[in-house]
Design a protein around this motif. Structure first.
Motif, short mmCIF file in Angstrom:
data_model
loop_
_atom_site.label_atom_id
_atom_site.label_comp_id
_atom_site.label_asym_id
_atom_site.label_seq_id
_atom_site.Cartn_x
_atom_site.Cartn_y
_atom_site.Cartn_z
N ARG A 1 0.82 -1.21 0.00
CA ARG A 1 0.00 0.00 0.00
C ARG A 1 0.86 1.26 0.00
O ARG A 1 0.46 2.29 -0.57
N SER A 2 2.03 1.21 0.64
CA SER A 2 2.86 2.41 0.76
C SER A 2 3.41 2.90 -0.58
O SER A 2 3.84 4.05 -0.68
N TRP A 3 3.44 2.03 -1.60
CA TRP A 3 3.94 2.47 -2.91
C TRP A 3 3.01 3.48 -3.56
O TRP A 3 3.47 4.36 -4.29
N ARG A 4 1.72 3.39 -3.33
CA ARG A 4 0.78 4.35 -3.89
C ARG A 4 -0.44 4.42 -2.99
O ARG A 4 -1.48 3.85 -3.27
N PRO A 5 -0.35 5.14 -1.85
CA PRO A 5 -1.51 5.25 -0.96
C PRO A 5 -2.65 5.97 -1.68
O PRO A 5 -2.43 6.80 -2.57
N PRO A 6 -3.89 5.66 -1.35
CA PRO A 6 -5.03 6.30 -2.04
C PRO A 6 -5.05 7.80 -1.80
O PRO A 6 -4.92 8.26 -0.67
N GLU A 7 -5.20 8.54 -2.89
CA GLU A 7 -5.26 10.00 -2.75
C GLU A 7 -6.72 10.43 -2.55
O GLU A 7 -7.64 9.73 -2.99
N PRO A 8 -6.96 11.57 -1.89
CA PRO A 8 -8.31 11.89 -1.43
C PRO A 8 -9.23 12.53 -2.47
O PRO A 8 -10.39 12.75 -2.18
N TYR A 9 -8.73 12.84 -3.68
CA TYR A 9 -9.57 13.54 -4.65
C TYR A 9 -10.28 12.57 -5.60
O TYR A 9 -11.50 12.61 -5.74
N LYS A 10 -9.53 11.68 -6.24
CA LYS A 10 -10.15 10.70 -7.13
C LYS A 10 -10.12 9.29 -6.54
O LYS A 10 -10.70 8.37 -7.11
N GLY A 11 -9.43 9.11 -5.42
CA GLY A 11 -9.37 7.80 -4.78
C GLY A 11 -8.42 6.83 -5.44
O GLY A 11 -8.46 5.63 -5.15
N LYS A 12 -7.54 7.32 -6.33
CA LYS A 12 -6.61 6.42 -7.01
C LYS A 12 -5.52 5.96 -6.05
O LYS A 12 -5.08 6.70 -5.18
N GLY A 13 -5.09 4.71 -6.24
CA GLY A 13 -4.01 4.17 -5.42
C GLY A 13 -4.29 2.75 -5.00
O GLY A 13 -5.17 2.07 -5.53
N VAL A 14 -3.52 2.29 -4.01
CA VAL A 14 -3.68 0.94 -3.46
C VAL A 14 -4.33 1.09 -2.08
O VAL A 14 -3.83 1.79 -1.22
N ARG A 15 -5.43 0.40 -1.91
CA ARG A 15 -6.16 0.49 -0.64
C ARG A 15 -6.51 -0.93 -0.15
O ARG A 15 -6.50 -1.88 -0.93
N TYR A 16 -6.79 -1.02 1.15
CA TYR A 16 -7.30 -2.28 1.68
C TYR A 16 -8.73 -2.48 1.19
O TYR A 16 -9.44 -1.51 0.92
#
Length: 226
Positions: A195-210
């Motif tokens: 998850r730390s490689w690309r935590p979810p960003e708060p605007y579009k929600g892109k990234g790695v999340r649980y």
């Protein structure tokens, strides 16, 4: 300069900064009694988690030697060293109970913590744990190449991660990652590293999340009003 009441015990000389005169000022000291001071002992409540019994399946073998605990089951083997503040005992019913060896605040903290760690070891070697992650974003995907997990997360190069020994990783539909094994701490650590490689960003929600993570979204900048 006027003097204070004659019932005062000692005196000292002070110079006036303006007149240069020496005046005698009497100072009084009030006796302080040490009687009536009580020091209460620290009273620690018993942890609600720590006093729960630990169920041990028939397929799990537990060996205790002093403060060292070794748990062996069908999925693997784990060991743990308990601090001196707690002790583990086996009951006649086959259950395990964690007790405090000392009555201190730290012992109360260690009581619940190491009861949970011991219970996780028993569950891990008998049933196992898993952690699920979700990749959200255009072009984000994950693939398995041998013993490596390769992630495409929008960087100029793919991210290659070696899978630790004792863990199993599955990729479903190129965007879902399942990390499983018998050591809960190792599973959580490896999942957090992914998850730390690309935590979810708060605007579009892109990234790695649980899989069960709720991402709090922010409103983007409003366009210029006409």
């Amino acid at each position: 300069m006027a003097s204070f009441s004659p019932s005062i015990h000692s005196s000292c000389n002070l110079k006036s900064a303006f007149l240069g005169e020496i005046s005698r000022i009497r100072l009084s000291y009030l006796p302080v009694s040490k009687e009536g001071i009580l020091i209460k002992p620290v009273q620690c409540k018993e942890s609600r988690i720590g006093k729960r019994p630990i169920e041990v399946p028939s397929s799990v073998n537990i060996t205790m030697a002093g403060q060292d605990v070794r748990v062996k089951g069908p999925l693997g083997e784990l060991s743990l060293t308990l601090p001196r503040e707690v002790k583990l005992e086996r009951q006649e019913s086959g259950q395990l109970r964690m007790f405090k060896a000392l009555e201190t605040r730290r012992a109360n903290q260690m009581h619940g913590l190491f009861r949970t760690l011991t219970d996780n070891m028993v569950l891990g070697v008998s049933k196992g744990f898993e952690k699920r992650l979700q990749l959200v974003g255009v072009g984000y995907r994950a693939v398995l190449e041998g013993k490596d997990l390769v992630l495409n997360l929008g960087f100029s190069h793919p991210v290659r991660m070696a899978i630790p020994e004792g863990l199993q990783v599955k990729v479903e539909e190129n965007t879902r990652i399942v990390v499983s094994g018998y050591d809960k701490s190792s599973i959580g650590e490896f999942a957090a590293t992914i998850r730390s490689w690309r935590p979810p960003e708060p605007y579009k929600g892109k990234g790695v999340r649980y899989a069960d993570e709720v991402v709090r979204r922010k409103e983007g900048k409003a366009g210029k009003k006409k």
